[in-house]
Design a protein around this motif. Structure first.
Motif, short mmCIF file in Angstrom:
data_model
loop_
_atom_site.label_atom_id
_atom_site.label_comp_id
_atom_site.label_asym_id
_atom_site.label_seq_id
_atom_site.Cartn_x
_atom_site.Cartn_y
_atom_site.Cartn_z
N LEU A 52 66.82 5.29 24.59
CA LEU A 52 66.58 6.73 24.66
C LEU A 52 66.29 7.16 26.09
CD1 LEU A 52 64.31 7.26 21.50
CD2 LEU A 52 66.63 8.15 21.82
N GLU A 53 65.47 6.39 26.80
CA GLU A 53 65.14 6.73 28.19
C GLU A 53 66.39 6.65 29.07
OE1 GLU A 53 60.55 5.79 29.09
OE2 GLU A 53 61.78 4.00 28.86
N TYR A 54 67.23 5.70 28.80
CA TYR A 54 68.47 5.55 29.58
C TYR A 54 69.34 6.80 29.45
CZ TYR A 54 72.96 3.63 31.12
OH TYR A 54 74.15 3.42 31.78
N LEU A 55 69.31 7.40 28.25
CA LEU A 55 70.13 8.59 27.99
C LEU A 55 69.49 9.88 28.49
CD1 LEU A 55 71.22 7.79 24.33
CD2 LEU A 55 72.66 7.65 26.38
N GLY A 56 68.20 9.82 28.84
CA GLY A 56 67.45 11.04 29.14
C GLY A 56 67.63 11.57 30.54
N LEU A 112 60.57 7.34 16.83
CA LEU A 112 61.62 7.37 17.86
C LEU A 112 62.02 8.81 18.19
CD1 LEU A 112 64.09 4.48 16.95
CD2 LEU A 112 62.81 4.75 19.08
N SER A 113 62.10 9.67 17.18
CA SER A 113 62.41 11.06 17.42
C SER A 113 61.33 11.71 18.28
CB SER A 113 62.54 11.81 16.09
OG SER A 113 62.74 13.19 16.31
N TYR A 114 60.08 11.39 17.97
CA TYR A 114 58.95 11.90 18.77
C TYR A 114 59.06 11.44 20.22
CZ TYR A 114 54.13 11.91 20.56
OH TYR A 114 53.01 12.06 21.34
N LYS A 115 59.43 10.17 20.42
CA LYS A 115 59.60 9.66 21.78
C LYS A 115 60.74 10.37 22.50
CE LYS A 115 57.82 4.97 21.12
NZ LYS A 115 58.16 3.52 21.13
N ALA A 116 61.82 10.66 21.77
CA ALA A 116 62.94 11.38 22.37
C ALA A 116 62.48 12.75 22.87
CB ALA A 116 64.07 11.53 21.37
N VAL A 117 61.62 13.42 22.09
CA VAL A 117 61.09 14.72 22.51
C VAL A 117 60.24 14.57 23.76
CG1 VAL A 117 59.56 16.62 21.85
CG2 VAL A 117 61.18 15.70 20.19
N LEU A 118 59.40 13.52 23.80
CA LEU A 118 58.57 13.29 25.00
C LEU A 118 59.46 13.07 26.23
CD1 LEU A 118 55.73 10.91 23.72
CD2 LEU A 118 55.65 13.39 24.09
N ILE A 119 60.53 12.32 26.06
CA ILE A 119 61.45 12.07 27.18
C ILE A 119 62.08 13.38 27.64
CG2 ILE A 119 63.60 10.93 27.87
CD1 ILE A 119 62.80 8.67 25.89
N LEU A 120 62.46 14.23 26.67
CA LEU A 120 63.04 15.53 27.03
C LEU A 120 62.06 16.39 27.79
CD1 LEU A 120 64.94 16.30 23.71
CD2 LEU A 120 65.99 16.06 25.97
N LEU A 121 60.76 16.21 27.50
CA LEU A 121 59.72 16.97 28.20
C LEU A 121 59.28 16.27 29.49
CD1 LEU A 121 57.52 17.98 25.11
CD2 LEU A 121 59.15 19.41 26.37
N SER A 122 60.06 15.23 29.86
CA SER A 122 59.80 14.49 31.12
C SER A 122 58.46 13.79 31.13
CB SER A 122 59.89 15.44 32.33
OG SER A 122 61.18 16.03 32.41
N GLN A 123 57.98 13.39 29.95
CA GLN A 123 56.75 12.61 29.88
C GLN A 123 57.09 11.13 29.85
OE1 GLN A 123 53.72 13.80 27.10
NE2 GLN A 123 54.38 15.94 27.12
#
Length: 275
Positions: A52-56, A112-123
């Motif tokens: 997920l981070e790789y895609l963010g 995992l969905s929650y983590k994807a949201v965090l990555i989108l928020l640059s956390q």
């Protein structure tokens, strides 16, 4: 749920929920394909969070939005199955085990969905999560017992993957013809074998952490891949890509029952509260 027990309205048409669940299958598949390709093409090991981070980054953020939505609904669908047996069933001996597995899967993919949201928020997502969780457990009184239990659960999950390889029961939930099932069967056998190997190694790493009381020895998917000989790692990575392709096939052909209506859920909750 046995397809014969399904009500006609359960399978008639596609609700938004069902379509998003298919998106979740596709998202799961895409993440496994990314993990496998990173190993084979770049010699880089990642877990699902790492993928997920790789895609963010850059245009990947658009895809991450879609993945976050799909994984959230997929997780909710699995939790709904755990609560009401819409897929696992309610009337046979294996239903309870399947519903426990569905609950576990639902929590994982919801997280995992929650983590994807965090990555989108640059956390920033924390590194070495398996070791952190093991460390937290080992600091509890008798904490190694919890790590042993986690190891046993992963061992059971590994065995379940190999049972799927032997029985190919994943084919029963697919709405496709027998000719298509011939090649889908082999996708499943290769893909579930790779997942079984991964789960076995994670269980072994957790057992070492419990035995030596050293959280640093615990690990997840990334550490499991790192523990392999390079040739084995490449082969397992190829198997994970095949599992990803299987998930894409499931996104197309998987029979997905509608969740129960809200009023039915409310009735069940009231019944549970009343005992």
């Amino acid at each position: 749920m046995n397809p014969a027990d399904a009500l006609p309205e359960d399978l008639a048409g596609e609700s938004r929920f069902q379509l998003l669940t298919r998106l979740g299958f596709a998202g799961r598949g895409f993440l496994y394909i990314v993990i496998g390709l990173l190993v084979i093409l770049a010699g880089r090991t990642e877990d699902l969070t790492g993928a997920l981070e790789y895609l963010g980054h850059g245009l990947g953020k658009v895809l991450l939005v879609v993945l976050a939505a799909g994984l959230a609904v997929y997780g909710l669908w699995r939790l709904t199955d755990a609560a009401f047996g819409i897929e696992s069933g309610r009337r046979h001996a294996k239903a309870h085990r399947k519903r426990i597995a569905a609950a576990t899967s639902g929590v994982i993919y919801g997280f995992l969905s929650y983590k994807a949201v965090l990555i989108l928020l640059s956390q920033r997502i924390g590194d070495h999560e398996p070791q952190q969780h093991a460390s937290a457990a080992l600091h509890l009184p008798g904490g190694e017992v919890f790590v042993w239990i986690a190891s046993a659960i992963l061992l059971g999950a590994a065995i379940a993957q190999f049972v799927k390889v032997r029985k190919c029961d994943f084919l029963r939930a697919l709405d496709c013809d027998e000719r298509q099932k011939v090649w889908i069967k082999w996708l499943g056998r290769v893909g579930y074998s790779a997942r079984g190997i991964i789960f076995l190694i994670i269980a072994w790493l957790l057992a070492l952490a419990a035995l030596h009381r050293r959280a640093a020895e615990a690990g997840g998917l990334e550490e499991a891949l790192d523990a392999m000989h390079p040739v084995v790692r490449a082969s397992v990575a190829a198997g994970l890509i095949v599992f990803g392709v299987l998930s894409l096939v499931e996104a197309r052909f998987r029979r997905i029952h509608r969740p129960p209506p809200v009023d039915h859920v409310a009735e069940k909750v009231v019944e549970a509260v009343r005992g």
